[in-house]
Design an enzyme around this catalytic site. Structure first.
Site, mmCIF file in Angstrom:
data_model
loop_
_atom_site.group_PDB
_atom_site.id
_atom_site.type_symbol
_atom_site.label_atom_id
_atom_site.label_comp_id
_atom_site.label_asym_id
_atom_site.label_seq_id
_atom_site.Cartn_x
_atom_site.Cartn_y
_atom_site.Cartn_z
ATOM 1 N N TYR A 1 -29.778 87.863 69.995
ATOM 2 C CA TYR A 1 -29.038 86.604 70.174
ATOM 3 C C TYR A 1 -28.988 85.845 68.852
ATOM 4 O O TYR A 1 -27.926 85.420 68.400
ATOM 5 C CB TYR A 1 -29.699 85.741 71.269
ATOM 6 C CG TYR A 1 -29.281 84.297 71.183
ATOM 7 C CD1 TYR A 1 -28.016 83.900 71.605
ATOM 8 C CD2 TYR A 1 -30.120 83.332 70.614
ATOM 9 C CE1 TYR A 1 -27.615 82.579 71.472
ATOM 10 C CE2 TYR A 1 -29.723 82.022 70.478
ATOM 11 C CZ TYR A 1 -28.470 81.645 70.907
ATOM 12 O OH TYR A 1 -28.061 80.350 70.766
ATOM 13 N N LYS B 1 -25.710 85.018 66.097
ATOM 14 C CA LYS B 1 -25.282 83.721 65.554
ATOM 15 C C LYS B 1 -25.185 83.811 64.026
ATOM 16 O O LYS B 1 -24.210 83.334 63.421
ATOM 17 C CB LYS B 1 -26.248 82.609 65.967
ATOM 18 C CG LYS B 1 -26.208 82.275 67.452
ATOM 19 C CD LYS B 1 -24.879 81.651 67.849
ATOM 20 C CE LYS B 1 -24.800 81.285 69.310
ATOM 21 N NZ LYS B 1 -23.454 80.905 69.748
ATOM 22 N N SER C 1 -26.696 77.991 65.773
ATOM 23 C CA SER C 1 -28.017 77.630 66.302
ATOM 24 C C SER C 1 -29.014 77.544 65.163
ATOM 25 O O SER C 1 -28.908 78.292 64.178
ATOM 26 C CB SER C 1 -28.450 78.722 67.281
ATOM 27 O OG SER C 1 -29.812 78.582 67.605
HETATM 28 C C1 WQD Z 1 -39.204 75.148 73.621
HETATM 29 C C2 WQD Z 1 -40.724 75.083 73.511
HETATM 30 C C3 WQD Z 1 -41.775 77.183 73.964
HETATM 31 C C4 WQD Z 1 -40.602 77.332 78.201
HETATM 32 C C5 WQD Z 1 -34.460 78.729 72.463
HETATM 33 C C6 WQD Z 1 -33.640 79.641 71.601
HETATM 34 C C7 WQD Z 1 -32.662 78.837 70.794
HETATM 35 C C8 WQD Z 1 -31.794 78.018 71.696
HETATM 36 C C9 WQD Z 1 -32.607 77.182 72.606
HETATM 37 C C10 WQD Z 1 -30.032 78.726 73.145
HETATM 38 C C11 WQD Z 1 -41.331 76.294 72.805
HETATM 39 C C12 WQD Z 1 -42.165 76.161 75.007
HETATM 40 C C13 WQD Z 1 -40.772 76.965 76.890
HETATM 41 C C14 WQD Z 1 -41.730 77.365 79.078
HETATM 42 C C15 WQD Z 1 -43.099 76.609 77.248
HETATM 43 N N1 WQD Z 1 -30.985 78.953 72.411
HETATM 44 N N2 WQD Z 1 -42.008 76.605 76.404
HETATM 45 N N3 WQD Z 1 -42.938 76.999 78.553
HETATM 46 O O1 WQD Z 1 -37.490 78.721 72.155
HETATM 47 O O2 WQD Z 1 -37.130 76.556 70.879
HETATM 48 O O3 WQD Z 1 -35.199 77.858 71.622
HETATM 49 O O4 WQD Z 1 -33.582 77.958 73.272
HETATM 50 O O5 WQD Z 1 -29.239 78.876 73.784
HETATM 51 O O6 WQD Z 1 -31.898 79.702 70.044
HETATM 52 O O7 WQD Z 1 -34.500 80.354 70.729
HETATM 53 O O8 WQD Z 1 -36.497 76.663 73.311
HETATM 54 O O9 WQD Z 1 -36.795 75.572 75.496
HETATM 55 O O10 WQD Z 1 -37.312 78.051 75.277
HETATM 56 O O11 WQD Z 1 -38.826 76.382 74.197
HETATM 57 O O12 WQD Z 1 -44.243 76.302 76.832
HETATM 58 O O13 WQD Z 1 -41.639 77.710 80.258
HETATM 59 O O14 WQD Z 1 -41.273 75.092 74.829
HETATM 60 O O15 WQD Z 1 -42.844 78.026 73.635
HETATM 61 O O16 WQD Z 1 -42.442 75.827 72.072
HETATM 62 P P1 WQD Z 1 -36.696 77.505 71.937
HETATM 63 P P2 WQD Z 1 -37.304 76.684 74.665
#
Ligand code: WQD
Length: 337
Positions: free
Chosen positions: A150, A154, A124
């Site tokens: 998590y 990785k 990741s």
């Molecule tokens: C994306 C953007 C949030 C939800 C995480 C893990 C990574 C991978 C994928 C997997 C950010 C914003 C999110 C919401 C929001 N893991 N957001 N409201 O955090 O980049 O990555 O998931 O299995 O290891 O860290 O992805 O989709 O959670 O967030 O505003 O309800 O959307 O702050 O900027 P992230 P995400």
């Protein structure tokens, strides 16, 4: 090749199974179904017309895994089996480390016993921690302020694979550092089926669109980005799946890490408007406090995968929004509902 796809019933796994079959490979799925169900594999079989061997087994149990895999021959392993909820990992670190580390150690041990020398590992972009220089290249330091177990699991798995390869030079391994996988197969037959309230952005947006959630909470709007919301590199899951096939087919000696991303950054509000335009449904949202542990921006430099694997992401964010909606709208409650 006969490919053992560990964690093959999950979101990335099912799409990867389909891509492997489309490229002429044979797929054996091993999965404990702790966060997935057999329906995804049945749908892969229906879409492809191929038969997928399914082995129900918990890879964090070495003895049980030896027994479960005995009698099944395979030439390569794609290891996607693991727990992946960032928030949950901070509450259950022992479970996360046991599952995510033991499964890798056990797979490597069994591969060694059986002289299977090809491994593709699901890593990741989270291993980079807080980005020091964007876009992220594979030589960016790993472990720079990772904020959850998590992510550490990785990074630790990457190190374990490097150490095992150093002691067993016949092993060839690829570490695929995923950016933000989104979208679904365009048929809408397989897709992401999060349990409970989605913590990732795209499934949350899709659930707002279908009416399961009232509005999106946007986590912070004072990041140093164009519109103040977090910027990510959203990659269509079919592009990601094809990245695994390319990695497998170009596998060579040693351990090599590749970013799987598009090289394009999109903010939370960019994704919301892309979804609204692609699908034609308004997504109500409110700005709330930033989420602990989030970084402002994470965007890949995907040029190494292009140069060495001949792989590049071809699908747009609009494609991903349309395909997420195809999945969400034809399976409002996910698989089996
Ligand atoms: C994306 C953007 C949030 C939800 C995480 C893990 C990574 C991978 C994928 C997997 C950010 C914003 C999110 C919401 C929001 N893991 N957001 N409201 O955090 O980049 O990555 O998931 O299995 O290891 O860290 O992805 O989709 O959670 O967030 O505003 O309800 O959307 O702050 O900027 P992230 P995400």
């Amino acid at each position: 090749m006969r490919v053992l796809l560990a964690g093959g019933a999950g979101y990335i796994g099912a799409h990867t199974a389909l891509a492997l079959i489309e490229h002429g490979h044979e797929v054996l799925v091993v999965d404990d179904f702790s966060n997935s169900c057999i329906d995804s594999i049945q749908r892969v079989e229906a879409l492809s017309g191929a038969t997928v061997t399914v082995i129900e087994n918990d890879l964090s149990n070495l003895e049980a895994s030896r027994v479960a895999l005995a009698g099944h021959d395979f030439d390569a392993v794609i290891h996607l089996a693991g727990l992946k909820a960032v928030g949950e990992s901070t509450e259950q670190p022992i479970r996360y480390y046991r599952t995510n580390i033991d499964s890798t150690l056990n797979l490597l041990e069994i591969m060694r016993e059986r002289a299977v020398t090809k491994l593709v590992f699901s890593s990741s972009a989270t291993v980079y921690g807080t980005p020091e220089l964007l876009p992220l290249r594979e030589d960016h330091p790993v472990g720079n302020n990772i904020t959850n177990p998590y992510g550490w699991s990785k990074a630790m798995n990457e190190q374990i694979i490097r150490d095992v390869q150093a002691a067993w030079p016949e092993l060839g391994a690829v570490l695929l550092r995923y950016f933000n996988p989104v979208g679904a197969h365009p048929s809408g037959q397989i897709g992401e089926d999060p349990s409970g309230v989605p913590s990732n952005l795209m499934p949350y947006v899709a659930q707002v669109a279908i009416g399961r959630r009232e509005r999106l909470s946007v986590f912070g709007n004072d990041y140093p980005t164009d519109d103040g919301t977090g910027v990510r590199d959203y990659i269509h899951v079919m592009d990601l799946a094809e990245g695994h096939v390319a990695a497998l087919e170009h596998l060579r000696d040693g351990v090599t890490a590749y970013n799987l991303g598009t090289g394009r950054g999109s903010s939370v509000l960019d994704l919301v408007s892309a979804f609204e335009q692609a699908v034609g449904i308004a997504i109500p949202y409110e700005i709330v406090a930033a989420r602990a542990g989030d970084v402002a921006e994470a965007v890949a430099d995907p040029s190494l995968a292009h140069a060495e694997l001949g792989w590049t992401a071809t699908r747009s964010l609009a494609d991903a929004c349309r395909d997420s909606w195809a999945w969400q709208s034809s399976n409002p409650n996910g698989y089996g509902a």
